[in-house]
Enzyme design. Structure first.
Site, PDB file in Angstrom:
ATOM      1  CE1 TYR A 136      -3.889   2.322   0.759  1.00  0.00           C
ATOM      2  CE2 TYR A 136      -2.347   3.335   2.298  1.00  0.00           C
ATOM      3  CZ  TYR A 136      -3.536   3.377   1.593  1.00  0.00           C
ATOM      4  OH  TYR A 136      -4.371   4.453   1.725  1.00  0.00           O
ATOM      5  CE  LYS A 140      -3.625   4.640  -1.731  1.00  0.00           C
ATOM      6  NZ  LYS A 140      -4.705   5.147  -2.587  1.00  0.00           N
TER       7      LYS A 140
END
Length: 171
Positions: A136, A140
């Site tokens: 993640y 991002k």
């Protein structure tokens, strides 16, 4: 985002992998006097994004503002995640933004302007902010780089980009 844009007079397309979720938001906007359409879209599938873009354009005309906001995560340690789980998180979060930008940019270039806003995360700015979040955080951080570089590429076309980096969000 869709409700506030509609409140300010924008016509909006709400895309979600679960069509019923998009319909609830669109119905609420339409009931309040705004204009909204609901469209099913899986951001991991380029053809689904292209179909969503075509449906949005058919319903609303040329799209000038895009929010790439889909997200997926896991709180499992990287070494306990399957390859498929890692790929899914990277594809939803990073490649979904790339695919979405690629679908809408040609029309924005032809129109001489537009804006793409992508939801990154504080986890992309400060990877240690949320431990046990490796794919993640990587995705991002990739969104932030993508939007910064895309801004440079699209400057001559009057197209702007924004990375939105929220902290925790109740969804």
């Amino acid at each position: 985002l869709a409700q506030e844009l509609a409140r300010q007079g924008a016509s909006v397309a709400i895309a979600d992998i679960i069509l019923e979720n998009a319909r609830k938001v669109a119905d609420s906007i339409n009931a309040s006097g705004g204009k909204a359409v609901a469209i099913q879209c899986d951001v991991t599938d380029r053809d689904s994004i292209k179909a969503m873009k075509q449906a949005a354009t058919a319903a609303l005309g040329p799209i000038q503002l895009v929010f790439a906001n889909a997200g997926a995560t896991s709180f499992d340690p990287l070494m306990e995640m399957s390859d498929d789980d890692v790929d899914w998180i990277l594809t939803v979060n990073l490649m979904g933004v790339m695919y979405t930008a690629g679908a809408f940019l040609p029309d924005m270039i032809a129109a001489g302007g537009g804006h793409i806003c992508a939801t990154a995360s504080m986890a992309g700015l400060l990877p240690g902010w949320i431990p046990v979040h490796t794919p993640y955080s990587a995705a991002k951080a990739g969104i932030i780089g993508l939007m910064m570089n895309l801004q440079l590429e699209m400057r001559e076309h009057g197209i702007f980009t924004t990375s939105y980096c929220p902290g925790g969000v109740a969804t």
